[in-house]
Design a protein around this motif. Structure first.
Motif, PDB file in Angstrom:
ATOM      1  N   UNK A 126       0.827  -1.211   0.000  1.00  0.00           N
ATOM      2  CA  UNK A 126       0.000   0.000   0.000  1.00  0.00           C
ATOM      3  C   UNK A 126       0.858   1.257   0.000  1.00  0.00           C
ATOM      4  N   UNK A 127       0.389   2.287  -0.703  1.00  0.00           N
ATOM      5  CA  UNK A 127       1.084   3.568  -0.672  1.00  0.00           C
ATOM      6  C   UNK A 127       0.223   4.536   0.130  1.00  0.00           C
ATOM      7  N   UNK A 128       0.811   5.625   0.599  1.00  0.00           N
ATOM      8  CA  UNK A 128       0.013   6.626   1.325  1.00  0.00           C
ATOM      9  C   UNK A 128      -1.078   7.209   0.426  1.00  0.00           C
ATOM     10  N   UNK A 129      -0.904   7.122  -0.885  1.00  0.00           N
ATOM     11  CA  UNK A 129      -1.896   7.680  -1.806  1.00  0.00           C
ATOM     12  C   UNK A 129      -3.096   6.765  -1.962  1.00  0.00           C
ATOM     13  N   UNK A 177      -3.235   3.860  -3.509  1.00  0.00           N
ATOM     14  CA  UNK A 177      -3.177   2.949  -4.650  1.00  0.00           C
ATOM     15  C   UNK A 177      -2.069   1.925  -4.381  1.00  0.00           C
ATOM     16  N   UNK A 211       7.211  -2.349   2.456  1.00  0.00           N
ATOM     17  CA  UNK A 211       7.148  -1.196   1.574  1.00  0.00           C
ATOM     18  C   UNK A 211       7.852   0.032   2.108  1.00  0.00           C
ATOM     19  N   UNK A 212       8.431  -0.071   3.299  1.00  0.00           N
ATOM     20  CA  UNK A 212       9.179   1.067   3.833  1.00  0.00           C
ATOM     21  C   UNK A 212      10.516   1.165   3.093  1.00  0.00           C
ATOM     22  N   UNK A 213      11.209   2.297   3.288  1.00  0.00           N
ATOM     23  CA  UNK A 213      12.534   2.382   2.654  1.00  0.00           C
ATOM     24  C   UNK A 213      13.428   1.250   3.152  1.00  0.00           C
ATOM     25  N   UNK A 234      -8.216   8.130  -6.776  1.00  0.00           N
ATOM     26  CA  UNK A 234      -7.371   8.872  -5.847  1.00  0.00           C
ATOM     27  C   UNK A 234      -8.004  10.197  -5.491  1.00  0.00           C
ATOM     28  N   UNK A 253      -3.245  16.949  -1.688  1.00  0.00           N
ATOM     29  CA  UNK A 253      -3.188  18.123  -0.802  1.00  0.00           C
ATOM     30  C   UNK A 253      -2.235  19.140  -1.386  1.00  0.00           C
ATOM     31  N   UNK A 304       0.215  21.068  -0.243  1.00  0.00           N
ATOM     32  CA  UNK A 304       1.650  21.133   0.039  1.00  0.00           C
ATOM     33  C   UNK A 304       2.302  19.786  -0.201  1.00  0.00           C
ATOM     34  N   UNK A 305       3.326  19.756  -1.031  1.00  0.00           N
ATOM     35  CA  UNK A 305       4.051  18.491  -1.260  1.00  0.00           C
ATOM     36  C   UNK A 305       4.893  18.144  -0.038  1.00  0.00           C
ATOM     37  N   UNK A 306       5.091  16.863   0.217  1.00  0.00           N
ATOM     38  CA  UNK A 306       5.904  16.474   1.390  1.00  0.00           C
ATOM     39  C   UNK A 306       7.377  16.687   1.108  1.00  0.00           C
ATOM     40  N   UNK A 346      10.242  15.021   3.024  1.00  0.00           N
ATOM     41  CA  UNK A 346      10.521  13.597   2.878  1.00  0.00           C
ATOM     42  C   UNK A 346      11.365  13.308   1.652  1.00  0.00           C
ATOM     43  N   UNK A 347      11.481  14.275   0.802  1.00  0.00           N
ATOM     44  CA  UNK A 347      12.171  13.997  -0.471  1.00  0.00           C
ATOM     45  C   UNK A 347      13.678  14.009  -0.261  1.00  0.00           C
TER      46      UNK A 347
END
Lengths: 368, 335
Positions: free
Chosen positions: A21-24, A26, A113-115, A356, A360, A362-364, A367-368
């Protein structure tokens, strides 16, 4: 048509898939790397390590003449380094890939699915010590390591190696012992290029008022499912498909769907059939009828629950051989509705609803 | 065919430019890192990523073009990892590891580290007692090529010569070779201890107890010849670090094995993953410890024969490790 032609265009190995799962919202789908791919990648890496050790050996032997102390220290460190840090180092550097994995198109990912964390990489690679290196050493140089090693000692280490090597074959996600402990798994990650759409061109013909040369009825388009459509796509995308193959494929299709009209040149016939078939199946899909392949009976106004008993994957794995199988026609309780459908292959015009929610504002960025 | 274009084709035509733009950014990040992006590109990246995720979701339900589907799946995965994998500078990673992760992981597994210490001590005491009461037992515990000629028939002077480097004068250069050999050899044993734990606990126990047995027999032999003080001065300066590292690796191995046998409230697999990663953290740190130990063993011990200095080095390293594993990194992890 010979069977060999058919096999050539069938899909490559499709292992079990996992969804992350992704935070989005999908889920991302990953195909578990097959045992063969894993072995191939490992052998490539092993070959590379051996070559590197040989090259280093030559350099060190040359150094030996000049400065034997430095040379032998170097040798110890190098062997230790390759043995323990080749896999970990590259996987940290290249996000879960080594040279072998890159060539085969594999990637290590975190099972949740985490880094992929550094400790997970080390945990999965340090276990190679007992999986490969130690038993191999006993097998090859047991006498020096343990004096008077009895033959059964070698046998045990052989069985040990076998046990670990074949361990991934006994679980669905093809986990090595190291993967198990580290919470990682290896998935297919080939680079895909976006190729031109196969159905873009005919739009001009329509615009110029020219009638399509090949026309198909709904019954004819009901002969195949998604699997067959995508096999055809693969044939059409193949840059150098010989003319005989195209001819054989189009004859085969014509026979199967009971088509009697014009079918030359084969490439145009197949392209047009692909377009019509895809338009038809995509239209059906929008109506909730996702027909995996030709062995699933086509639906016409039946409740959806009846046809989704088997997932698409399961269906497409059980490929019946086409030569032995009689042509499949609709069962009597499925009356054909060709008249209403043939002219409107894309189905009703319902705009696709994105699953979807809007992003929102503001982009995160942190985290990038 | 009166249809102008398929829905899936139209869908693709409208979005293809943005897919390709994201693909370009992701490829650039994968090759040259996130810092190679301009401010505008960095700003676009998450937006484009969400666009592709959305396209993927739609494409799955309306498109049967396998190439488009596979392309989008692949692009979504690649950009997911770029967007959600924080990349830290290597320096930061190392510092965080040394000041936080490593000592914390050791504390987390202190029960198992204690167990591996206990196993070693039991081995030590058993061999010590048995060898002291009958020197012939020495051969049971120490294989001839390990003892390098130091056995019950050796005289006190011979043993002393080894401990205090009174034999042939060693060149400082060959010490480098010796040190690197010791480092790679010992580290390999430690890592083996970790790896073994992942499967049969018994083997970790065996390896640790054997370590203790050899030590015990050794100690007893030297006690008999009245060389205890010299022996420990010979062993401890590097031994504090080295034995500790072996025990940490053993503890890590125990932890993984026990996590598999007694998973507690987690599933067996989850419990192994948690223990396995923590053990991995420890195993890496131990490689560093073995390196330090090998430097002490290879250079210091061969060059310095003064008992006071030898013992003070042992004491200092001991206190350092107690402080390090007891107190360093107890504060909350820096954000």
């Amino acid at each position: 048509m010979s069977d060999s032609t058919k096999v050539r265009y069938l899909e490559g190995h499709k292992g079990p898939t996992v969804e992350i799962p992704t935070p989005e919202g999908v889920p991302l789908r990953f195909t578990v790397a097959s045992g063969g791919d894993r072995a191939g990648a490992f052998l490539l890496d092993a070959f590379l390590i051996i070559m590197a050790v040989i090259v280093c050996g030559i350099v060190i032997t040359a150094l030996m003449v000049i400065d034997s102390a430095t040379a032998s220290s170097l040798a110890f460190v190098l062997i230790f380094g390759f043995r323990n840090f080749y896999f970990s180092g590259l996987e940290i550097l290249w996000r879960g890939r080594t040279v072998g994995k890159r060539m085969i198109g594999l990637q290590v990912i975190d099972r949740s699915g985490k880094p992929l964390r550094v400790e997970a990489i080390f945990a999965r690679n340090l276990t190679r010590e007992i999986e490969v290196f130690l038993p191999l050493t006993i097998l090859l140089a047991g006498d020096e390591l343990i004096p008077n090693l009895p033959p059964w000692g070698r046998l045990i280490s052989l069985l040990w190696v076998m046990g670990f090597i074949f361990f991934p074959l006994f679980n669905k996600q093809r986990l090595r012992v190291g993967d198990l402990v580290a919470g990682t798994m290896v998935v297919q990650a080939p680079r895909r290029t976006l190729l031109p759409d196969l159905v873009e061109e005919p739009a001009e013909e329509v615009a110029s008022g020219e009638m399509a040369r090949f026309a198909f009825t709904r019954e004819q388009l009901d002969s195949y499912g998604i699997y067959e459509l995508q096999v055809l796509e693969k044939i059409l995308r193949e840059p150098k498909t010989p003319a005989e193959t195209l001819l054989a494929v189009s004859e085969r299709i014509a026979k199967k769907i009971g088509y009697t009209g014009e079918m030359y040149p084969s490439l145009e016939f197949l392209s047009e059939f692909y377009r019509a078939q895809r338009a038809y199946l995509e239209g059906r899909m929008l109506m909730g009828d996702k027909r995996a392949d030709k062995s699933v009976a086509p639906q016409a106004g039946k409740p959806r629950a009846l046809q989704t008993k088997l997932s698409g994957k399961e269906r497409s794995r059980a490929k019946p051989s086409a030569s032995a199988e009689p042509l499949q026609w609709r069962t009597p309780e499925d009356p054909p509705q060709a008249a209403s459908q043939a002219g409107d292959p894309a189905g009703p015009r319902v705009p696709p609803v994105p699953v979807v929610p809007p992003a929102p504002p503001t982009p995160p960025a942190d985290e990038v | 065919m009166s249809e102008i274009a398929l829905k899936s084709t139209q869908f693709r035509q409208e979005r293809e430019k943005r897919w390709r733009e994201l693909e370009r950014l992701v490829t650039q990040v994968e090759k040259r890192g996130i810092r190679s992006l301009t401010a505008d590109e960095l700003h676009d990246l998450p937006v484009l990523y969400r666009g592709v995720i959305s396209s993927l979701s739609v494409a799955r339900s309306i498109s049967l073009d396998r190439n488009v589907l596979e392309y989008l799946e692949g692009l979504a995965v690649r950009s997911y990892f770029v967007v959600y994998s924080p990349r830290r500078r290597p320096g930061e990673v190392v510092i965080e590891y040394l000041t936080h992760s490593f000592p914390q992981a050791v504390r987390d597994l202190k029960v198992w580290v204690a167990l591996s210490m206990a196993v070693t001590v039991v081995g030590f005491l058993a061999a010590y007692g048995m060898t002291l009461s009958n020197l012939d037992n020495y051969d049971l515990f120490v294989s001839p090529d390990y003892s390098a000629g130091r056995n019950p028939s050796s005289t006190r002077e011979e043993l002393r010569a080894v401990l205090m480097n009174e034999g042939e004068k060693v060149e400082s250069q060959s010490l480098g070779v010796f040190a690197t050999f010791l480092f790679t050899h010992n580290a390999q044993i430690g890592l083996l201890c970790y790896a073994l734990g992942a499967v049969p606990l018994l083997l970790v126990g065996l390896l640790l107890i054997q370590n203790g047995l050899i030590l015990g027999a050794f100690a007893a032999l030297h006690e008999q010849k009245g060389l205890s003080v010299e022996l420990w001065s010979w062993l401890l300066p590097h031994g504090v670090t080295e034995l500790l590292a072996v025990m940490l690796c053993g503890g890590a191995g125990f932890a993984v094995g026990m996590a598999a046998i007694f998973p507690g409230r987690r599933t067996r697999l989850e419990s192994m993953v948690v223990a396995g990663r923590r053990a991995g953290v420890i195993a890496i740190g131990c490689v560093g410890m073995f390196f330090i130990a090998a430097l002490i063993e290879g250079f210091f011990r061969q060059l310095v024969n003064d008992l006071t200095i030898r013992y003070s080095v042992a004491l200092i390293t001991g206190l350092f490790w107690i402080y390090y594993f007891g107190w360093v990194g107890r504060k909350a992890r820096p954000a």
